[in-house]
Design a protein around this motif. Structure first.
Motif, short mmCIF file in Angstrom:
data_model
loop_
_atom_site.label_atom_id
_atom_site.label_comp_id
_atom_site.label_asym_id
_atom_site.label_seq_id
_atom_site.Cartn_x
_atom_site.Cartn_y
_atom_site.Cartn_z
N SER A 221 0.84 -1.21 0.00
CA SER A 221 0.00 0.00 0.00
C SER A 221 0.87 1.26 0.00
O SER A 221 1.10 1.86 -1.03
CB SER A 221 -0.93 0.01 1.21
OG SER A 221 -0.19 -0.07 2.42
N ASN A 335 -6.03 10.19 -11.03
CA ASN A 335 -6.53 9.22 -10.06
C ASN A 335 -6.76 9.87 -8.71
O ASN A 335 -5.84 10.42 -8.10
CB ASN A 335 -5.53 8.07 -9.92
CG ASN A 335 -6.16 6.86 -9.29
OD1 ASN A 335 -6.79 6.94 -8.24
ND2 ASN A 335 -6.02 5.71 -9.94
N SER A 337 -7.11 8.61 -5.99
CA SER A 337 -6.36 7.95 -4.91
C SER A 337 -5.11 8.75 -4.55
O SER A 337 -4.69 8.79 -3.39
CB SER A 337 -5.96 6.54 -5.33
OG SER A 337 -7.10 5.72 -5.47
N GLU A 340 -6.29 11.48 -2.38
CA GLU A 340 -6.72 10.92 -1.11
C GLU A 340 -5.52 10.58 -0.22
O GLU A 340 -5.49 10.93 0.97
CB GLU A 340 -7.54 9.65 -1.38
CG GLU A 340 -8.28 9.12 -0.17
CD GLU A 340 -9.29 8.05 -0.56
OE1 GLU A 340 -9.92 7.51 0.36
OE2 GLU A 340 -9.44 7.77 -1.77
#
Length: 463
Positions: A221, A335, A337, A340
């Motif tokens: 991750s 994106n 993400s 985020e």
């Protein structure tokens, strides 16, 4: 030999120790004095005694001395410490190495960024300088081989991981020795980067590309070791010694590494279009080739990576780049993400805040006509105060109530704790909502012309 290379926590002393350690691998049969002799010959014969930025009024920088005397006086001084024939010392504990031993005066002639001469009031009992062990002072002597110029000052790199620090220093030592062997060495290694933030990102790229120690493969991750890079940007020259500390934080390192690994194409496209150079007139960016060009020439990343980049500057200074992400997202599929991860890990936003913003974006878009979406986005872009933004959200709450949705769009807890927590700049929350809206429009291949006013474009340019 251990005290000459053992990490101490002092960045200057440790860099000198890493240089000694690395030279020891290249010259395994040389003792410490012979390594001093090697460095002295480099400083005087190869670099022409150009150590003014490090050692003020030292034997190497003394203009009244010829080459041979510079070398002889320097070696005499350090031999006196090694053989303990120097009579100017006192017994005590070295504040760097920690052992009780003979201590020698450390002033600006033999140690960087230490007070001496007119600045003795910085020392207890008005001593003439710091008092350090021979190991600490000898290690300092090797610092010039392990650092580089970034702009007009010396950049000394340190990491919270000794292995990373060593490799960054060893890289500079190898580059210096390569230049010396090629006969092109004129002094301290000059970084290709003249801007601190560009240099720090360059060092981060080197670590990610060459040092397996920085990567933790146990989690895919955002799990990298907590590597942090510190740059001591300094000069010890003349009457104006100066030092600044610039930090590439472990959080930024993790975020940057994650973007490079998982979203490299999108991240590079975003960063590359923000480089600026005043002398490259009428510059335009080719998004296909990722080149800057004008009527005369085209420049690749290798050419323009040394230009100023406000995104890199803000990331290093821990200043929000949400407004830049917002402007970029309007015209580019990006994106969410990335946004985020940036907000959660760098800006320390709550995950629920991001989730709530995405829910608000869905409400603005779902079951709405193109005209309604356009009006809503134009209004969002035109907000001028936190009060205006709160009014906008209340209007959404009212709309949600009027369509008899059984679930509240925004609860009181959402409003107070998550959307407007203490310390949050309202524009960041507004811009995040816009980013979420733009990305959902891109994902749906929905193009709505003139989503923002000319005034909004002007405001974004000025931020």
């Amino acid at each position: 030999m251990n005290l000459f290379i053992k990490p101490t926590g002092d960045p200057f002393i440790d860099v000198g120790g890493y240089v000694i350690q690395h030279l020891g691998k290249s010259f395994p049969n040389k003792n410490i004095f012979e390594l001093i002799e090697y460095a002295t010959n480099v400083y005087v014969k190869q670099w022409g005694g150009k150590l003014h930025t490090y050692f003020l009024n030292s034997s190497i920088t003394q203009p009244a001395f010829n080459t041979e005397k510079k070398i002889a006086e320097t070696l005499k001084y350090y031999r006196g410490m090694i053989e303990e024939t120097n009579t100017e010392f006192k017994i005590g504990y070295c504040r760097i190495v920690g052992s009780e031993t003979k201590l020698y005066v450390a002033g600006r002639s033999n140690h960087m960024m230490s007070a001496s001469g007119a600045f003795i009031n910085f020392h207890s009992a008005y001593e003439s300088g710091l008092y350090l062990s021979k190991e600490a002072l000898i290690r300092t002597f090797f610092v010039p081989l392990g650092v580089s110029f970034v702009g007009d000052k010396i950049a000394l790199l340190q990491s919270n991981f000794d292995t990373v620090s060593y490799h960054l220093v060893a890289k500079n030592v190898d580059e210096n020795r390569k230049n010396i062997a090629s006969g092109i060495a004129e002094g301290t290694l000059k970084s290709e980067f003249g801007i601190v933030s560009n240099a720090l990102f360059g060092y981060a790229d080197y670590c990610l590309g060459n040092l397996a120690v920085v990567v933790d493969d146990t989690d895919d991750s955002i799990a990298l070791k907590d590597v942090q890079l510190n740059m001591y940007h300094f000069t010890n020259f003349g009457a104006s010694p100066d030092i600044e500390l610039h930090t590439f934080s472990n959080l930024l390192f993790k975020f940057y590494a994650h973007c490079k690994k998982h979203y490299s194409k999108e991240w590079n496209a975003f960063i590359n279009q923000h480089y600026k150079y005043s002398k490259f007139k009428d510059a335009q960016f080719d998004e296909q080739s990722q080149e800057w060009y004008n009527k005369k020439e085209r420049l690749s990343y290798l050419d323009y990576k040394v230009w100023n980049n406000p995104i890199l500057n803000k990331l290093v200074k821990n200043v929000s780049i949400v407004n830049h992400l917002c402007k970029w997202s309007k015209k580019h599929k990006f994106n969410f993400s990335i946004v985020e991860i940036y907000c959660i890990n760098i800006l320390k936003m709550e995950k629920y805040t991001i989730q709530k913003i995405k829910e608000l974006a869905d409400f603005v878009l779902n079951d709405k006509s193109d005209d309604q979406i356009k009006k809503s986005v134009v209004r969002l872009n035109g907000l001028k105060s936190s009060g205006d933004f709160r009014s906008y959200l209340i209007k959404l709450i009212q709309e949600n109530y009027e369509v008899k949705n059984p679930n509240p769009l925004i609860t009181l807890e959402d409003y107070v704790i998550y959307l407007f927590p203490d310390g949050t700049y309202w524009k960041d929350t507004r811009d995040l909502l816009l980013i979420a809206i733009y990305q959902k429009l891109h994902e749906s291949n929905l193009i709505i012309a003139e989503l923002s006013s000319d005034e909004d474009e002007e405001n974004n340019e000025n931020e």
